[in-house]
Design a protein around this motif. Structure first.
Motif, PDB file in Angstrom:
ATOM      1  N   VAL A  73      14.117 -11.328 -51.668  1.00  0.00           N
ATOM      2  CA  VAL A  73      15.581 -11.430 -51.632  1.00  0.00           C
ATOM      3  C   VAL A  73      16.123 -11.678 -53.037  1.00  0.00           C
ATOM      4  O   VAL A  73      17.077 -11.018 -53.476  1.00  0.00           O
ATOM      5  CB  VAL A  73      16.026 -12.532 -50.646  1.00  0.00           C
ATOM      6  CG1 VAL A  73      17.479 -12.922 -50.871  1.00  0.00           C
ATOM      7  CG2 VAL A  73      15.803 -12.078 -49.210  1.00  0.00           C
ATOM      8  N   ILE A  74      15.519 -12.596 -53.758  1.00  0.00           N
ATOM      9  CA  ILE A  74      15.994 -12.889 -55.117  1.00  0.00           C
ATOM     10  C   ILE A  74      15.815 -11.666 -56.021  1.00  0.00           C
ATOM     11  O   ILE A  74      16.706 -11.335 -56.806  1.00  0.00           O
ATOM     12  CB  ILE A  74      15.284 -14.139 -55.680  1.00  0.00           C
ATOM     13  CG1 ILE A  74      15.749 -15.379 -54.895  1.00  0.00           C
ATOM     14  CG2 ILE A  74      15.585 -14.304 -57.174  1.00  0.00           C
ATOM     15  CD1 ILE A  74      14.963 -16.644 -55.198  1.00  0.00           C
ATOM     16  N   ALA A  75      14.715 -10.965 -55.882  1.00  0.00           N
ATOM     17  CA  ALA A  75      14.511  -9.741 -56.679  1.00  0.00           C
ATOM     18  C   ALA A  75      15.562  -8.695 -56.326  1.00  0.00           C
ATOM     19  O   ALA A  75      16.093  -8.011 -57.216  1.00  0.00           O
ATOM     20  CB  ALA A  75      13.100  -9.188 -56.440  1.00  0.00           C
ATOM     21  N   LEU A  76      15.888  -8.577 -55.060  1.00  0.00           N
ATOM     22  CA  LEU A  76      16.919  -7.630 -54.635  1.00  0.00           C
ATOM     23  C   LEU A  76      18.267  -7.997 -55.242  1.00  0.00           C
ATOM     24  O   LEU A  76      18.966  -7.140 -55.783  1.00  0.00           O
ATOM     25  CB  LEU A  76      17.027  -7.600 -53.105  1.00  0.00           C
ATOM     26  CG  LEU A  76      18.142  -6.698 -52.604  1.00  0.00           C
ATOM     27  CD1 LEU A  76      17.564  -5.402 -52.089  1.00  0.00           C
ATOM     28  CD2 LEU A  76      18.941  -7.381 -51.527  1.00  0.00           C
ATOM     29  N   TRP A  77      18.633  -9.274 -55.176  1.00  0.00           N
ATOM     30  CA  TRP A  77      19.900  -9.716 -55.758  1.00  0.00           C
ATOM     31  C   TRP A  77      19.948  -9.430 -57.258  1.00  0.00           C
ATOM     32  O   TRP A  77      20.970  -9.007 -57.771  1.00  0.00           O
ATOM     33  CB  TRP A  77      20.120 -11.199 -55.500  1.00  0.00           C
ATOM     34  CG  TRP A  77      20.401 -11.545 -54.064  1.00  0.00           C
ATOM     35  CD1 TRP A  77      20.722 -10.689 -53.042  1.00  0.00           C
ATOM     36  CD2 TRP A  77      20.361 -12.842 -53.495  1.00  0.00           C
ATOM     37  NE1 TRP A  77      20.896 -11.392 -51.879  1.00  0.00           N
ATOM     38  CE2 TRP A  77      20.683 -12.711 -52.123  1.00  0.00           C
ATOM     39  CE3 TRP A  77      20.096 -14.114 -53.988  1.00  0.00           C
ATOM     40  CZ2 TRP A  77      20.747 -13.803 -51.260  1.00  0.00           C
ATOM     41  CZ3 TRP A  77      20.159 -15.200 -53.130  1.00  0.00           C
ATOM     42  CH2 TRP A  77      20.485 -15.048 -51.785  1.00  0.00           C
ATOM     43  N   THR A 133      20.531  -7.452 -47.963  1.00  0.00           N
ATOM     44  CA  THR A 133      20.861  -8.802 -47.501  1.00  0.00           C
ATOM     45  C   THR A 133      22.359  -8.922 -47.283  1.00  0.00           C
ATOM     46  O   THR A 133      23.156  -8.156 -47.844  1.00  0.00           O
ATOM     47  CB  THR A 133      20.474  -9.898 -48.526  1.00  0.00           C
ATOM     48  OG1 THR A 133      21.288  -9.760 -49.695  1.00  0.00           O
ATOM     49  CG2 THR A 133      19.012  -9.856 -48.876  1.00  0.00           C
ATOM     50  N   CYS A 134      22.719  -9.922 -46.507  1.00  0.00           N
ATOM     51  CA  CYS A 134      24.123 -10.265 -46.296  1.00  0.00           C
ATOM     52  C   CYS A 134      24.188 -11.695 -45.787  1.00  0.00           C
ATOM     53  O   CYS A 134      23.575 -12.012 -44.768  1.00  0.00           O
ATOM     54  CB  CYS A 134      24.753  -9.313 -45.286  1.00  0.00           C
ATOM     55  SG  CYS A 134      26.499  -9.650 -44.941  1.00  0.00           S
ATOM     56  N   TRP A 174      33.488 -15.076 -44.246  1.00  0.00           N
ATOM     57  CA  TRP A 174      33.249 -14.599 -45.603  1.00  0.00           C
ATOM     58  C   TRP A 174      31.927 -13.858 -45.644  1.00  0.00           C
ATOM     59  O   TRP A 174      30.945 -14.280 -45.030  1.00  0.00           O
ATOM     60  CB  TRP A 174      33.189 -15.764 -46.598  1.00  0.00           C
ATOM     61  CG  TRP A 174      34.554 -16.265 -46.925  1.00  0.00           C
ATOM     62  CD1 TRP A 174      35.247 -17.239 -46.260  1.00  0.00           C
ATOM     63  CD2 TRP A 174      35.401 -15.810 -47.965  1.00  0.00           C
ATOM     64  NE1 TRP A 174      36.475 -17.403 -46.840  1.00  0.00           N
ATOM     65  CE2 TRP A 174      36.603 -16.541 -47.893  1.00  0.00           C
ATOM     66  CE3 TRP A 174      35.256 -14.852 -48.961  1.00  0.00           C
ATOM     67  CZ2 TRP A 174      37.646 -16.346 -48.781  1.00  0.00           C
ATOM     68  CZ3 TRP A 174      36.310 -14.662 -49.850  1.00  0.00           C
ATOM     69  CH2 TRP A 174      37.481 -15.405 -49.748  1.00  0.00           C
ATOM     70  N   ILE A 175      31.924 -12.758 -46.350  1.00  0.00           N
ATOM     71  CA  ILE A 175      30.719 -11.998 -46.610  1.00  0.00           C
ATOM     72  C   ILE A 175      30.306 -12.297 -48.045  1.00  0.00           C
ATOM     73  O   ILE A 175      31.115 -12.161 -48.968  1.00  0.00           O
ATOM     74  CB  ILE A 175      30.968 -10.479 -46.455  1.00  0.00           C
ATOM     75  CG1 ILE A 175      31.434 -10.140 -45.042  1.00  0.00           C
ATOM     76  CG2 ILE A 175      29.733  -9.683 -46.868  1.00  0.00           C
ATOM     77  CD1 ILE A 175      30.442 -10.407 -43.952  1.00  0.00           C
ATOM     78  N   ASN A 176      29.072 -12.704 -48.217  1.00  0.00           N
ATOM     79  CA  ASN A 176      28.544 -13.006 -49.545  1.00  0.00           C
ATOM     80  C   ASN A 176      27.204 -12.320 -49.735  1.00  0.00           C
ATOM     81  O   ASN A 176      26.435 -12.158 -48.778  1.00  0.00           O
ATOM     82  CB  ASN A 176      28.347 -14.521 -49.715  1.00  0.00           C
ATOM     83  CG  ASN A 176      29.660 -15.259 -49.740  1.00  0.00           C
ATOM     84  OD1 ASN A 176      30.431 -15.133 -50.672  1.00  0.00           O
ATOM     85  ND2 ASN A 176      29.924 -16.023 -48.698  1.00  0.00           N
ATOM     86  N   LEU A 177      26.943 -11.939 -50.953  1.00  0.00           N
ATOM     87  CA  LEU A 177      25.649 -11.396 -51.351  1.00  0.00           C
ATOM     88  C   LEU A 177      25.193 -10.235 -50.479  1.00  0.00           C
ATOM     89  O   LEU A 177      24.020 -10.114 -50.139  1.00  0.00           O
ATOM     90  CB  LEU A 177      24.605 -12.514 -51.394  1.00  0.00           C
ATOM     91  CG  LEU A 177      24.911 -13.597 -52.436  1.00  0.00           C
ATOM     92  CD1 LEU A 177      24.066 -14.829 -52.206  1.00  0.00           C
ATOM     93  CD2 LEU A 177      24.701 -13.066 -53.848  1.00  0.00           C
ATOM     94  N   LEU A 178      26.138  -9.356 -50.124  1.00  0.00           N
ATOM     95  CA  LEU A 178      25.754  -8.122 -49.451  1.00  0.00           C
ATOM     96  C   LEU A 178      25.254  -7.176 -50.531  1.00  0.00           C
ATOM     97  O   LEU A 178      25.985  -6.838 -51.455  1.00  0.00           O
ATOM     98  CB  LEU A 178      26.921  -7.496 -48.694  1.00  0.00           C
ATOM     99  CG  LEU A 178      26.503  -6.331 -47.799  1.00  0.00           C
ATOM    100  CD1 LEU A 178      27.360  -6.307 -46.534  1.00  0.00           C
ATOM    101  CD2 LEU A 178      26.555  -5.006 -48.478  1.00  0.00           C
ATOM    102  N   GLY A 179      24.008  -6.804 -50.421  1.00  0.00           N
ATOM    103  CA  GLY A 179      23.428  -5.916 -51.404  1.00  0.00           C
ATOM    104  C   GLY A 179      22.350  -5.052 -50.780  1.00  0.00           C
ATOM    105  O   GLY A 179      21.678  -5.468 -49.840  1.00  0.00           O
ATOM    106  N   VAL A 180      22.220  -3.854 -51.304  1.00  0.00           N
ATOM    107  CA  VAL A 180      21.180  -2.917 -50.878  1.00  0.00           C
ATOM    108  C   VAL A 180      20.406  -2.508 -52.130  1.00  0.00           C
ATOM    109  O   VAL A 180      21.009  -2.205 -53.162  1.00  0.00           O
ATOM    110  CB  VAL A 180      21.792  -1.670 -50.193  1.00  0.00           C
ATOM    111  CG1 VAL A 180      20.714  -0.650 -49.859  1.00  0.00           C
ATOM    112  CG2 VAL A 180      22.571  -2.070 -48.947  1.00  0.00           C
ATOM    113  N   ALA A 181      19.095  -2.512 -52.033  1.00  0.00           N
ATOM    114  CA  ALA A 181      18.263  -2.122 -53.170  1.00  0.00           C
ATOM    115  C   ALA A 181      18.791  -0.818 -53.758  1.00  0.00           C
ATOM    116  O   ALA A 181      19.036   0.144 -53.019  1.00  0.00           O
ATOM    117  CB  ALA A 181      16.813  -1.968 -52.723  1.00  0.00           C
TER     118      ALA A 181
END
Length: 142
Positions: free
Chosen positions: A19-23, A61-62, A72-79
């Motif tokens: 997850v941290i690597a993805l962020w 992640t989301c 609230w939506i936070n840290l929505l990310g896709v590789a």
């Protein structure tokens, strides 16, 4: 060949490094300590910390939060290598489903003004810019 199916599930402690690597890969980390962000989320509705995986690999992640007034939506990310496959849309749909289930009337999120591509993504999904100014105040250092 169609993209692989995204399996959405709650975060598990074994996901932390991925997850941290993805962020980091999504440029979502600026000033906060991601380990502290994860630990804080796990204290409040940890089932709303969503992870999307493909073939057992964390791809998205989301974090979803709700205090009874707005979600609230936070840290929505896709590789980055897996973007534009519908994974972000699928995670957001799951977040909306969860929030509807608790009676939430509105979801908010913040996007850096310089991130035009992400703003366009959310606009395509029905989000509109609110006439507000985002303010923040640190309660503890990271």
């Amino acid at each position: 060949m169609p993209p692989a199916t995204l399996k959405i599930r709650p975060y598990r402690p074994a996901d932390e490094a991925a997850v941290i690597a993805l962020w980091r890969g999504c440029d979502l980390l600026r000033w906060s300590d991601p380990k502290k962000d994860i630990a804080r989320k796990l204290k409040v509705n940890p089932e709303w910390f969503l992870v999307g995986e493909v073939d057992g690999q964390v791809m998205a992640t989301c974090m979803v939060g709700y205090e009874g007034h707005r979600a609230w939506i936070n840290l929505l990310g896709v590789a980055p290598a897996h973007q534009r496959r519908g994974y972000g849309k699928a995670l957001l749909a799951e977040a909306e489903r969860l929030m509807r289930g608790v009676g939430c009337a509105k979801i908010n999120l913040m996007v850096r003004t310089s991130n035009a591509g992400v703003i366009a993504f959310y606009e395509r999904l029905g989000f509109k810019q609110d006439d507000v100014v985002g303010l923040g105040k640190r309660l503890e250092p990271n």
